[in-house]
Write an enzyme that holds these catalytic residues in place. Structure first.
Site, mmCIF file in Angstrom:
data_model
loop_
_atom_site.group_PDB
_atom_site.id
_atom_site.type_symbol
_atom_site.label_atom_id
_atom_site.label_comp_id
_atom_site.label_asym_id
_atom_site.label_seq_id
_atom_site.Cartn_x
_atom_site.Cartn_y
_atom_site.Cartn_z
ATOM 1 N N LEU A 176 0.369 -1.217 0.028
ATOM 2 C CA LEU A 176 -0.093 -0.393 -0.233
ATOM 3 C C LEU A 176 0.531 1.534 -0.217
ATOM 4 O O LEU A 176 2.380 1.274 0.432
ATOM 5 C CB LEU A 176 -0.610 0.176 1.312
ATOM 6 C CG LEU A 176 -2.035 -0.659 1.535
ATOM 7 C CD1 LEU A 176 -2.216 -1.059 2.898
ATOM 8 C CD2 LEU A 176 -2.978 -1.344 0.752
ATOM 9 N N ASP A 177 0.638 1.886 -1.422
ATOM 10 C CA ASP A 177 1.083 3.464 -1.016
ATOM 11 C C ASP A 177 0.765 3.969 0.502
ATOM 12 O O ASP A 177 -0.503 3.338 0.854
ATOM 13 C CB ASP A 177 1.068 3.856 -2.215
ATOM 14 C CG ASP A 177 1.158 5.788 -2.312
ATOM 15 O OD1 ASP A 177 3.387 6.135 -1.881
ATOM 16 O OD2 ASP A 177 0.648 6.259 -2.284
ATOM 17 N N ALA A 178 1.180 4.858 1.104
ATOM 18 C CA ALA A 178 0.638 5.695 2.181
ATOM 19 C C ALA A 178 0.764 7.265 1.505
ATOM 20 O O ALA A 178 -0.652 7.054 1.806
ATOM 21 C CB ALA A 178 2.479 6.402 3.114
#
Length: 226
Positions: free
Chosen positions: A8-10
């Site tokens: 997951l990107d932040a």
């Protein structure tokens, strides 16, 4: 279970980076006597976005990027201020921002019951570690891979080599990369042969030159994909 591993990107995928960025800019303006207007903020955003795009293309280092964006902004505004100090305060304030996007907490909590969740990010390490540690999603994240620490950044294959070398059991088939950025997240997944999901809440136009396996507007749509 289709995807037991989620990458997951932040920023602007889980964290409300836009709100945090605006607040940090406000604090810089207040400290260094810079006009805190929408016009000046849009000028800063243009400079910031241009430098991150250059970073994604491998044209500059992150240390150079974070100061150069303020140099360019101050030059465009005709202001004589210390770019390095502006950046230092901006990063400090940004590191305190733990605001999450809608449904990020419930989705991370729910998915973590049966899957392993990892953060994959190009953000500044000190900022990201601080934000993650203080955020409500921290208990549900198995690990975080930050480009500074990896010695490479999304979308490069070297970055994902680093990630894969540190997650037992992960394969190109059993993980899903989820992110909002076409240039780093989706292109990175394309470069490495990973399934990917574009988080696109603003309904931007779909590009023709990238493979997008899934597209969602709401993080809760992930339940049906994984």
């Amino acid at each position: 279970m289709k995807y037991p591993y989620l990458l997951l990107d932040a920023d602007n995928t889980l964290f409300d980076f836009d709100a945090g960025n605006r607040h940090a800019f406000h604090e810089v303006c207040a400290r260094y006597d810079i006009p805190d207007t929408e016009e000046s903020f849009q000028c800063y955003k243009r400079c910031n976005n241009a430098m991150w795009a250059a970073f994604d293309r491998g044209e500059c280092s992150k240390d150079f990027l974070v100061v150069e964006r303020f140099r360019r902004f101050l030059k465009e505004m005709g202001l004589d201020r210390d770019a390095a100090r502006c950046n230092e305060l901006h990063l400090q304030v940004l590191g305190q921002n733990t605001l999450l996007l809608p449904h990020a907490l419930e989705v991370c909590r729910g998915l973590s019951r049966e899957r392993r969740l990892y953060i994959v990010t190009n953000a500044v390490a000190a900022v990201q570690r601080s934000r993650l540690a203080g955020s409500a999603i921290a208990p549900y994240i198995t690990g975080a891979f930050i480009s500074e620490e990896a010695g490479a950044s999304k979308p490069s294959a070297a970055y994902f080599d680093y990630v894969f070398s540190r997650i037992d059991g992960i394969t190109r088939e059993n993980c899903l990369l989820v992110g909002d950025s076409l240039s780093s997240d989706i292109r990175g997944a394309n470069n490495y042969g990973l399934p990917c999901c574009w988080y696109n809440p603003k309904e931007a136009a779909r590009p023709e030159d990238l493979r997008i396996d899934y597209e969602i507007r709401d993080l809760r749509q992930l339940y049906d994909l994984v």
